[in-house]
Design a protein around this motif. Structure first.
Motif, PDB file in Angstrom:
ATOM      1  N   ASP A 192       6.013  12.649  -0.767  1.00 29.44           N
ATOM      2  CA  ASP A 192       6.228  11.326  -0.168  1.00 29.44           C
ATOM      3  C   ASP A 192       5.696  10.224  -1.084  1.00 29.44           C
ATOM      4  O   ASP A 192       5.100   9.247  -0.627  1.00 29.44           O
ATOM      5  CB  ASP A 192       5.564  11.242   1.205  1.00 29.44           C
ATOM      6  CG  ASP A 192       4.057  11.422   1.145  1.00 29.44           C
ATOM      7  OD1 ASP A 192       3.549  11.906   0.100  1.00 29.44           O
ATOM      8  OD2 ASP A 192       3.369  11.069   2.124  1.00 29.44           O
ATOM      9  N   ASP A 193       5.901  10.385  -2.396  1.00 25.46           N
ATOM     10  CA  ASP A 193       5.384   9.424  -3.376  1.00 25.46           C
ATOM     11  C   ASP A 193       5.724   7.990  -3.000  1.00 25.46           C
ATOM     12  O   ASP A 193       4.868   7.097  -3.069  1.00 25.46           O
ATOM     13  CB  ASP A 193       5.965   9.708  -4.762  1.00 25.46           C
ATOM     14  CG  ASP A 193       5.385  10.948  -5.409  1.00 25.46           C
ATOM     15  OD1 ASP A 193       4.672  11.705  -4.716  1.00 25.46           O
ATOM     16  OD2 ASP A 193       5.647  11.165  -6.604  1.00 25.46           O
ATOM     17  N   TRP A 196       3.364   3.978 -11.414  1.00 24.33           N
ATOM     18  CA  TRP A 196       3.546   3.114 -10.251  1.00 24.33           C
ATOM     19  C   TRP A 196       2.589   1.932 -10.326  1.00 24.33           C
ATOM     20  O   TRP A 196       1.410   2.088 -10.675  1.00 24.33           O
ATOM     21  CB  TRP A 196       3.277   3.893  -8.970  1.00 24.33           C
ATOM     22  CG  TRP A 196       4.358   4.863  -8.603  1.00 24.33           C
ATOM     23  CD1 TRP A 196       4.467   6.157  -9.017  1.00 24.33           C
ATOM     24  CD2 TRP A 196       5.474   4.625  -7.741  1.00 24.33           C
ATOM     25  NE1 TRP A 196       5.578   6.741  -8.459  1.00 24.33           N
ATOM     26  CE2 TRP A 196       6.218   5.819  -7.675  1.00 24.33           C
ATOM     27  CE3 TRP A 196       5.910   3.522  -7.012  1.00 24.33           C
ATOM     28  CZ2 TRP A 196       7.374   5.949  -6.911  1.00 24.33           C
ATOM     29  CZ3 TRP A 196       7.059   3.635  -6.250  1.00 24.33           C
ATOM     30  CH2 TRP A 196       7.783   4.845  -6.203  1.00 24.33           C
ATOM     31  N   TYR A 197       3.101   0.738  -9.976  1.00 23.53           N
ATOM     32  CA  TYR A 197       2.327  -0.496 -10.025  1.00 23.53           C
ATOM     33  C   TYR A 197       2.572  -1.308  -8.761  1.00 23.53           C
ATOM     34  O   TYR A 197       3.516  -1.070  -8.014  1.00 23.53           O
ATOM     35  CB  TYR A 197       2.771  -1.379 -11.198  1.00 23.53           C
ATOM     36  CG  TYR A 197       2.836  -0.726 -12.544  1.00 23.53           C
ATOM     37  CD1 TYR A 197       1.779  -0.834 -13.441  1.00 23.53           C
ATOM     38  CD2 TYR A 197       3.984  -0.030 -12.955  1.00 23.53           C
ATOM     39  CE1 TYR A 197       1.843  -0.254 -14.704  1.00 23.53           C
ATOM     40  CE2 TYR A 197       4.055   0.550 -14.201  1.00 23.53           C
ATOM     41  CZ  TYR A 197       2.982   0.436 -15.083  1.00 23.53           C
ATOM     42  OH  TYR A 197       3.054   1.008 -16.328  1.00 23.53           O
ATOM     43  N   VAL A 198       1.731  -2.348  -8.589  1.00 21.77           N
ATOM     44  CA  VAL A 198       2.006  -3.386  -7.620  1.00 21.77           C
ATOM     45  C   VAL A 198       1.857  -4.716  -8.352  1.00 21.77           C
ATOM     46  O   VAL A 198       0.918  -4.904  -9.140  1.00 21.77           O
ATOM     47  CB  VAL A 198       1.061  -3.307  -6.392  1.00 21.77           C
ATOM     48  CG1 VAL A 198      -0.408  -3.417  -6.792  1.00 21.77           C
ATOM     49  CG2 VAL A 198       1.429  -4.384  -5.379  1.00 21.77           C
ATOM     50  N   ALA A 199       2.794  -5.621  -8.140  1.00 17.06           N
ATOM     51  CA  ALA A 199       2.797  -6.917  -8.820  1.00 17.06           C
ATOM     52  C   ALA A 199       2.871  -8.042  -7.794  1.00 17.06           C
ATOM     53  O   ALA A 199       3.584  -7.942  -6.793  1.00 17.06           O
ATOM     54  CB  ALA A 199       3.975  -7.012  -9.787  1.00 17.06           C
ATOM     55  N   ALA A 233      -4.069  -2.594  -2.331  1.00 20.15           N
ATOM     56  CA  ALA A 233      -4.594  -3.153  -3.575  1.00 20.15           C
ATOM     57  C   ALA A 233      -4.231  -4.615  -3.761  1.00 20.15           C
ATOM     58  O   ALA A 233      -5.028  -5.406  -4.278  1.00 20.15           O
ATOM     59  CB  ALA A 233      -4.070  -2.340  -4.766  1.00 20.15           C
ATOM     60  N   LEU A 234      -3.026  -5.005  -3.340  1.00 18.38           N
ATOM     61  CA  LEU A 234      -2.546  -6.369  -3.560  1.00 18.38           C
ATOM     62  C   LEU A 234      -1.606  -6.732  -2.418  1.00 18.38           C
ATOM     63  O   LEU A 234      -0.384  -6.652  -2.553  1.00 18.38           O
ATOM     64  CB  LEU A 234      -1.811  -6.449  -4.909  1.00 18.38           C
ATOM     65  CG  LEU A 234      -1.649  -7.814  -5.564  1.00 18.38           C
ATOM     66  CD1 LEU A 234      -3.004  -8.470  -5.788  1.00 18.38           C
ATOM     67  CD2 LEU A 234      -0.911  -7.674  -6.889  1.00 18.38           C
ATOM     68  N   PRO A 235      -2.160  -7.088  -1.273  1.00 16.63           N
ATOM     69  CA  PRO A 235      -1.327  -7.366  -0.092  1.00 16.63           C
ATOM     70  C   PRO A 235      -0.219  -8.374  -0.404  1.00 16.63           C
ATOM     71  O   PRO A 235      -0.455  -9.401  -1.040  1.00 16.63           O
ATOM     72  CB  PRO A 235      -2.330  -7.935   0.914  1.00 16.63           C
ATOM     73  CG  PRO A 235      -3.638  -7.347   0.508  1.00 16.63           C
ATOM     74  CD  PRO A 235      -3.598  -7.291  -0.992  1.00 16.63           C
ATOM     75  N   GLY A 236       0.989  -8.038   0.045  1.00 16.83           N
ATOM     76  CA  GLY A 236       2.126  -8.909  -0.185  1.00 16.83           C
ATOM     77  C   GLY A 236       2.790  -8.734  -1.535  1.00 16.83           C
ATOM     78  O   GLY A 236       3.786  -9.397  -1.830  1.00 16.83           O
ATOM     79  N   ALA A 278       1.892   2.243   0.435  1.00 18.40           N
ATOM     80  CA  ALA A 278       0.662   1.996   1.184  1.00 18.40           C
ATOM     81  C   ALA A 278      -0.482   1.616   0.250  1.00 18.40           C
ATOM     82  O   ALA A 278      -1.265   0.702   0.540  1.00 18.40           O
ATOM     83  CB  ALA A 278       0.288   3.242   1.998  1.00 18.40           C
ATOM     84  N   ALA A 279      -0.574   2.287  -0.900  1.00 19.70           N
ATOM     85  CA  ALA A 279      -1.636   1.974  -1.861  1.00 19.70           C
ATOM     86  C   ALA A 279      -1.479   0.558  -2.403  1.00 19.70           C
ATOM     87  O   ALA A 279      -2.460  -0.167  -2.583  1.00 19.70           O
ATOM     88  CB  ALA A 279      -1.619   2.985  -3.006  1.00 19.70           C
ATOM     89  N   GLY A 280      -0.226   0.163  -2.672  1.00 18.91           N
ATOM     90  CA  GLY A 280       0.014  -1.180  -3.177  1.00 18.91           C
ATOM     91  C   GLY A 280      -0.339  -2.248  -2.168  1.00 18.91           C
ATOM     92  O   GLY A 280      -0.880  -3.307  -2.513  1.00 18.91           O
TER      93      GLY A 280
END
Length: 261
Positions: free
Chosen positions: A143-144, A170-173, A155-158, A150-152
Motif C-alpha cells: 500500500d505504498d 517519494w517526496y512531499v512538496a 510531514a508537510l500538511p497540504g 499519510a506520511a506526506g
C-alpha cells in the motif's frame, strides 16, 4: 529500493490522453518559480468512478487470484475487499523536468484504491480512464501509495505527495519546499529536504535529455532505465481489460514496473 509484484496492463492512447488532461497545458520553457502551482486535482466524480471499478465483482475475482499467486492463501479463501477512499497518485512531471513555465512539480498518473485480503495481504489497485470509463489497469502489492500519502500529510500538511519513479523516491512538496519521505529520497535531496528550485535543477540535470521525443526515449529506454520487462512477468495475474502495458503515455517513459526482487 522497493520492488513490488504487479499485474499490469496498458492504456490505449485515448485513455492516456484523458488522464493527461488532468494536467495543465504545456507552456514555453522557462525557469521554475520559487513555488510551482499545485497539480490539477482529480474530480470527485472520477474518484467515485475509480473506486466503483476497484470494488467491482470482476476486480475482486482477479484480486483473489492475485493474492493466491504465491500460495499464501487459496483464491477461495482470499476474500478480498476494498478499504477506504480512492486517492490520486502523483508522479514527477516531465513538464517540470523540462522547465516549462507554470508546470507543477508532479501530475496525476493514476487513481489508487487499497485492497485487503482475508489473511492481511495488501494491494494497490491502479485505475485510469479506458474507452470512456474508469478501469483497473494494474494491481501492485503493498500500500505504498497510501502510506506515503499519510506520511506526506504529517510531514508537510497540504503538500503534494509524489514519486520520482526513476529512483523509486517519494517526496512531499509545498510552496518552495521539497521534503523526502523515504530513504531513496533522502539520498537524493538529503534528510532535511531541499528547495523546489534546487530539486528542479537536479531532475533537469538527471532527466532533461531523457524526455518524450528524445533520442534516449526513441532508443526504447525509460526514465533512466532500460525498457521494462513485459507485463505479467514474475507470476503476475493478468487483468480482464482490453488494453495492456504501463499506466499512461507518460508512465511509458517514467514508470519502472515494480516486481518482486
Amino acid at each position: 529500493m522497493t520492488f513490488r509484484a504487479t499485474a499490469a496492463t496498458a492504456l490505449t492512447g485515448a485513455a492516456a490522453a484523458a488522464l493527461l488532461a488532468l494536467a495543465p497545458p504545456a507552456q514555453a520553457a522557462a525557469p521554475q518559480p520559487p513555488g510551482a502551482p499545485a497539480p490539477v486535482p482529480a474530480s470527485a466524480e472520477s474518484l467515485a468512478a475509480a473506486r466503483a471499478a476497484a470494488a467491482a465483482p470482476a476486480t475482486l475475482s482477479t484480486l483473489s487470484r492475485f493474492f493466491s499467486r504465491e500460495g499464501k492463501v487459496s483464491a477461495a479463501a482470499a476474500r478480498p475487499r476494498v478499504e477506504g477512499g480512492t486517492l490520486a497518485v502523483h508522479y514527477l512531471s516531465p513538464d517540470f523536468v523540462a522547465g516549462r513555465a507554470g508546470a507543477p512539480v508532479a501530475r496525476v498518473e493514476f487513481l489508487a484504491s487499497k485492497a485487503v485480503a482475508a489473511d492481511g495481504q495488501l494491494a494497490s489497485l491502479w485505475t485510469a480512464p479506458v474507452g470512456g470509463s474508469w478501469r483497473v489497469v494494474n494491481i501492485a502489492t503493498g500500500d505504498d501509495e497510501f502510506r506515503y500519502a499519510a506520511a506526506g500529510a504529517r510531514a508537510l500538511p497540504g503538500g503534494v505527495v509524489f514519486r520520482e519513479p526513476q529512483i523509486d523516491a517519494w517526496y512531499v512538496a509545498k510552496g518552495a519546499k521539497v521534503l523526502p519521505l523515504d530513504q531513496d529520497a533522502v539520498r537524493a535531496v538529503g534528510a532535511r529536504g531541499t528547495t523546489l528550485a534546487a530539486y528542479g535543477a537536479r531532475v533537469r540535470a538527471a532527466y532533461g535529455d531523457k524526455l518524450p521525443g528524445s533520442a534516449y526515449a526513441r532508443a526504447g529506454k525509460a526514465g533512466g532505465y532500460a525498457a521494462a520487462p513485459a507485463p505479467g512477468a514474475g507470476g503476475a495475474v493478468a487483468l480482464p481489460v482490453a488494453a495492456a502495458g504501463a499506466v499512461t503515455a507518460a508512465a511509458a517513459l517514467w514508470l519502472r514496473r515494480r516486481r518482486s526482487a
